[in-house]
Design a protein around this motif. Sequence first.
Motif, short mmCIF file in Angstrom:
data_model
loop_
_atom_site.label_atom_id
_atom_site.label_comp_id
_atom_site.label_asym_id
_atom_site.label_seq_id
_atom_site.Cartn_x
_atom_site.Cartn_y
_atom_site.Cartn_z
N GLY A 1 0.81 -1.21 0.00
CA GLY A 1 0.00 0.00 0.00
C GLY A 1 0.84 1.26 0.00
N SER A 2 0.17 2.39 0.21
CA SER A 2 0.82 3.69 0.13
C SER A 2 0.57 4.48 1.40
N HIS B 1 -17.84 15.20 3.37
CA HIS B 1 -16.53 14.59 3.14
C HIS B 1 -16.58 13.80 1.84
N ARG B 2 -15.43 13.23 1.46
CA ARG B 2 -15.31 12.46 0.23
C ARG B 2 -15.28 10.96 0.49
N LEU B 3 -15.65 10.53 1.67
CA LEU B 3 -15.63 9.11 2.00
C LEU B 3 -17.00 8.46 1.86
N CYS B 4 -17.83 8.98 0.98
CA CYS B 4 -19.15 8.40 0.75
C CYS B 4 -19.00 7.11 -0.06
N LEU C 1 -4.42 -2.18 7.55
CA LEU C 1 -4.94 -1.00 8.22
C LEU C 1 -5.58 -0.05 7.20
N ASP C 2 -6.32 0.94 7.74
CA ASP C 2 -6.95 2.00 6.94
C ASP C 2 -7.89 1.42 5.88
N LEU C 3 -8.98 0.84 6.35
CA LEU C 3 -9.94 0.18 5.46
C LEU C 3 -11.15 1.07 5.18
N GLU D 1 -5.09 3.54 -0.10
CA GLU D 1 -4.80 3.94 1.27
C GLU D 1 -4.60 2.77 2.21
N CYS D 2 -5.01 1.57 1.82
CA CYS D 2 -4.83 0.40 2.69
C CYS D 2 -3.35 0.09 2.85
N LYS D 3 -2.96 -0.20 4.06
CA LYS D 3 -1.55 -0.42 4.37
C LYS D 3 -1.38 -1.81 4.98
N GLY D 4 -0.44 -2.55 4.45
CA GLY D 4 -0.13 -3.87 4.97
C GLY D 4 1.13 -3.83 5.81
#
Length: 495
Positions: A13-14, A109-112, A74-76, A60-63
């Motif tokens: 991930g990033s 927000h933009r997380l819809c 993380l970050d799901l 955005e998901c981080k392993g």
Amino acid sequence: ILEKEQEQSVVYGSTDFGKTCATNEKYKELLEKVSTMLKIKPHSIKTEKGDVVELLTAVECKGIVGNDGRHYLLDLLRMMPPDLNYLPVDVEHISPAMKQFDYPKTHKHRLCCLRQELIDAFIEQKYVDFYRSIALNLSKLRSTESSTANDTTQQTNVEEAKRIVNEISVEDNSREIIQSACRSIGSVKDNEFDVRFNPDLFQPHVTLSQTPAETAADIKLLKEAAEYLVLKQIPLMIQDFQDHSAVPVDGESLSEAMHSRGINIRYLGRVAQLLNQQSSLYYIYDIAVTEILCRSAKHVFRSYTQSVPLHLLSFSISHFLNCFLTIITSPSSEYLSDEFLSSSSSSTLTNNGPINTNSSLTNLTNSSSQKPTNKKKNKKHQQRKQNPFIRNDFLSLTSKTLWLQLTNEAKSRYNFDLNCDDIENFLEKYNVRRTCILRSFCSKTGLQLSIREYQFDLANKSTRTNNECFNEEDIINIYPLIKQVPPKVKAKLLS
């Protein structure tokens, strides 16, 4: 377990929104089953240096491989596909049918994102369309007259379509028929049904490494899912209400009915508009409007309490409830006594230190009925300027200003017009009891009040007196609300 340096810990991930991105073969192997279950399309992104990285999740998901050797993700936040109806996208990505309802709409927000229940229902509908498409192509292939094919298409149901598909033979050019059906429904694979979504669409910081045709196909699938939510799923829920297969009795059961069908709470205004068109569902319409009011009050209450010091919290909450459920025309600053202000100023450290939460509020009620002189008003004004914790949001709140905030919040968040100036106007317009509003608001904010019979009718006065409906002694506690989702399947570790 995860105590490592940032540069060494993330192996998948990033951490900078796609500028740099890492991948890991072990994570790709573990996430293959997860992405299949969650309908996430494997896609590639291009980093700032031009490297192409294949991902099975959102960027955005981080392993992270923990100190115990296990693989963590993380970050799901964006594992589900984005909701095109609430994204700032070009109008060309919205169908004419959705433009009639003024979509796309702006949100906080933009997380819809779309809910998993909606994705499951949409995939099931796509599966039915897949079988019908194959049955249609087979009927056209076997039929000698076009009229016969049209009659077969109209009368073909799901079971009959499956029976026709099972009769596919090599002589019928089955491969071409299946490929045509896969293209028509937007399947990822060309030889079987496999519909997946790209979670990184319409992300300004992500550069997708795919052809324009693939991007157009992903956008088309996302557009169809957004249309299915508004044009199919919400009307189906209204029909269930009419058939009495689902009967919500309060705001909580209405929210559960929406969530079970994959309808987000931000569509509550749209649900209320459709309920208002059905005269037989007037009672559910009142429940929906009350839910919009209480949820709007919850958001206003959260921002309101953030500007209040701890030693004024009980008094400020009681004043908020009085402005919300009764009529208060004067701000609370006119009822703060000199002794109360001096005690609050002395309990607050000037160097931003801790706040003394044990300050007594007993002298507030006794001195609130005394009319201060101009000299005392000037003294209180100077004390408020010296106290940085007493802000205008708390001091200037009245019923008129509060209900103006509630109507604006309901319009911006749920796209619904309350058209009410105070609680009396709301009760006249909708068949709702004041105690139901109080109970719903307390359950949403975590408020604990003392058990007594609150005299709302006696509290509708233009000045605060000892007979006010709520006082600081009624506020018992504020407890945190913990939201959880019951798992559908048994949790399983990645490794």
